[in-house]
Write an enzyme that holds these catalytic residues in place. Structure first.
Site, PDB file in Angstrom:
ATOM      1  N   ASP A  20       0.831  -1.204   0.000  1.00 12.57           N
ATOM      2  CA  ASP A  20       0.000   0.000   0.000  1.00 12.57           C
ATOM      3  C   ASP A  20       0.864   1.252   0.000  1.00 12.57           C
ATOM      4  O   ASP A  20       0.352   2.374  -0.115  1.00 12.57           O
ATOM      5  CB  ASP A  20      -0.985   0.000   1.159  1.00 12.57           C
ATOM      6  N   SER A  21       2.194   1.073   0.081  1.00 12.89           N
ATOM      7  CA  SER A  21       3.118   2.188  -0.113  1.00 12.89           C
ATOM      8  C   SER A  21       2.973   2.786  -1.507  1.00 12.89           C
ATOM      9  O   SER A  21       3.475   3.888  -1.775  1.00 12.89           O
ATOM     10  CB  SER A  21       4.561   1.727   0.104  1.00 12.89           C
ATOM     11  N   LYS A  76      -0.905  -9.474   3.052  1.00  9.93           N
ATOM     12  CA  LYS A  76      -0.251  -8.925   4.239  1.00  9.93           C
ATOM     13  C   LYS A  76      -1.197  -7.937   4.894  1.00  9.93           C
ATOM     14  O   LYS A  76      -1.877  -7.178   4.203  1.00  9.93           O
ATOM     15  CB  LYS A  76       1.060  -8.229   3.877  1.00  9.93           C
ATOM     16  N   GLU A 134       8.935  -3.606  11.224  1.00  9.44           N
ATOM     17  CA  GLU A 134       9.299  -2.313  10.630  1.00  9.44           C
ATOM     18  C   GLU A 134       9.717  -1.318  11.691  1.00  9.44           C
ATOM     19  O   GLU A 134       8.998  -1.079  12.682  1.00  9.44           O
ATOM     20  CB  GLU A 134       8.138  -1.740   9.818  1.00  9.44           C
TER      21      GLU A 134
END
Length: 356
Positions: free
Chosen positions: A92-93, A161, A231
């Site tokens: 979704d980046s 994910k 992350e």
């Protein structure tokens, strides 16, 4: 026995070709089926076979690092796949590096599905994972399963994910796994939760926060996730989570002690030079290339050659017209009262090195 039914007018040769094509398609669409199948028995791995959950587990057990890179379209998927990257993540980046938003929140499920389909057409080897975008799975486990099903059926992904440490997110992961869909969890900095995290802030920097990272990773493993992304957490926290888990961890800004690493395609290539992208490129990212500079140089040269009337030259004007047809064309233009156009055609023919 042939499992397909064919009309009688289709020849045996055509049937064989169709059967082979269907078999290849099935292998592509169900690439997470283990190599050790009921009928085929164990099959040796080779670099040209598709990456599967089973091959990733084997790699993890052998202590070999797992590679993951994002891709958002056909060209980037081809590049990632050709490089032999294990996992291709349609992240979704894309909201930030493709659509130009400041966060990942605005991108929709339909937009993500479009990216997924493009990537699936370009990658033939990597395991394909699609992100569940913000707003597509938080309401209920049923919504999460419905969205995950669409990502596989409509997006042609192998797995999904999802982000988050809340019990509802853990429950969503459990429901998706129970629906028969492979899931990667995501803990630490979860960009979809920036409104409660107070921005893009690293996690695990206090005792309680560090413990929460490990606990959440364990909870995701417990509900059936086959991997967890860590992350923006300190290296000792990532090392502890990796040691505590039996599934691989994929680090991004989490140090060298994870089972594998992931970076954003545009970031690692140094593709984007615009101030917006400088703002959203994380400081943990290593640039392995300066592709953006090469792109800007090429575009500037193209602009200059067009302005100088250098491009296109003879070598890039491949389509010819015979001498007789040029003369006939000019006569027709003269009959139409287009003398100036006829003269232009004659000059162009001469300028291109004469007529054939």
């Amino acid at each position: 026995m042939n499992q397909y039914c064919y009309p009688p007018f289709i020849s045996s040769r055509d049937r064989h070709q169709i059967s082979g094509a269907m078999h290849r398609l099935a292998r592509r669409l169900f690439s997470n089926v283990p190599e050790s199948t009921v009928y085929g028995g164990p099959k040796p791995q080779n670099p040209n076979q598709r990456v599967t959950l089973n091959s990733l587990r084997q790699k993890h057990l052998a202590g070999d690092p797992i590679t993951m890179v994002t891709a958002y379209d056909y060209p980037s998927a081809v590049q990632v796949d050709t490089a032999g990257i294990d996992i291709c993540l349609v992240g979704d980046s894309a909201a930030m590096v493709v659509h130009g938003y400041d966060t990942t929140l605005p991108i929709t499920l339909d937009e993500m599905l479009s990216h997924c389909r493009a990537v699936a057409r370009g990658a033939t080897r990597s395991l394909l994972v699609g992100d569940l975008p913000f707003g597509s799975y938080e309401s209920s486990s049923a919504q999460a399963v419905d969205t995950a099903v669409r990502v596989l059926k409509e997006g042609n992904m192998d797995a999904i994910k999802l982000e988050g440490a809340a019990p509802s997110r853990i429950g969503a992961a459990r429901a998706i796994v129970e629906a028969g869909i492979a899931v990667i969890g995501h803990v630490g900095l979860t960009p979809q939760a920036i409104s409660v995290l107070g921005g893009f802030r690293p996690q695990g920097k206090t005792i309680n926060s560090a413990v929460k990272v490990v606990e959440t990773a364990l909870a995701l493993q417990e509900v059936g996730c086959f991997s967890v992304v860590l992350e923006c957490v300190p290296a000792p926290v990532a090392a502890a989570a990796t040691a505590a888990l039996q599934i691989p961890t994929i680090g991004i800004g989490a140090g060298p002690y994870c089972s594998g690493q992931v970076l954003v395609y545009h970031d690692l290539l140094g593709m984007l030079q615009h101030p917006h992208h400088a703002k959203v490129t994380p400081k943990f990212c290593k640039q392995y290339g300066h592709v953006g500079e090469a792109i800007n140089k090429a575009l500037s040269e193209y602009k200059q050659e067009v302005q100088d009337k250098v491009f296109p030259g003879v070598s890039h004007t491949p389509y010819k017209i015979s001498e007789g047809d040029v003369d006939g064309f000019m006569n027709e233009l003269q009959k139409m009262g287009l003398s100036e156009a006829a003269s232009a055609a004659a000059a162009a023919s001469k300028g291109m090195g004469g007529r054939e």
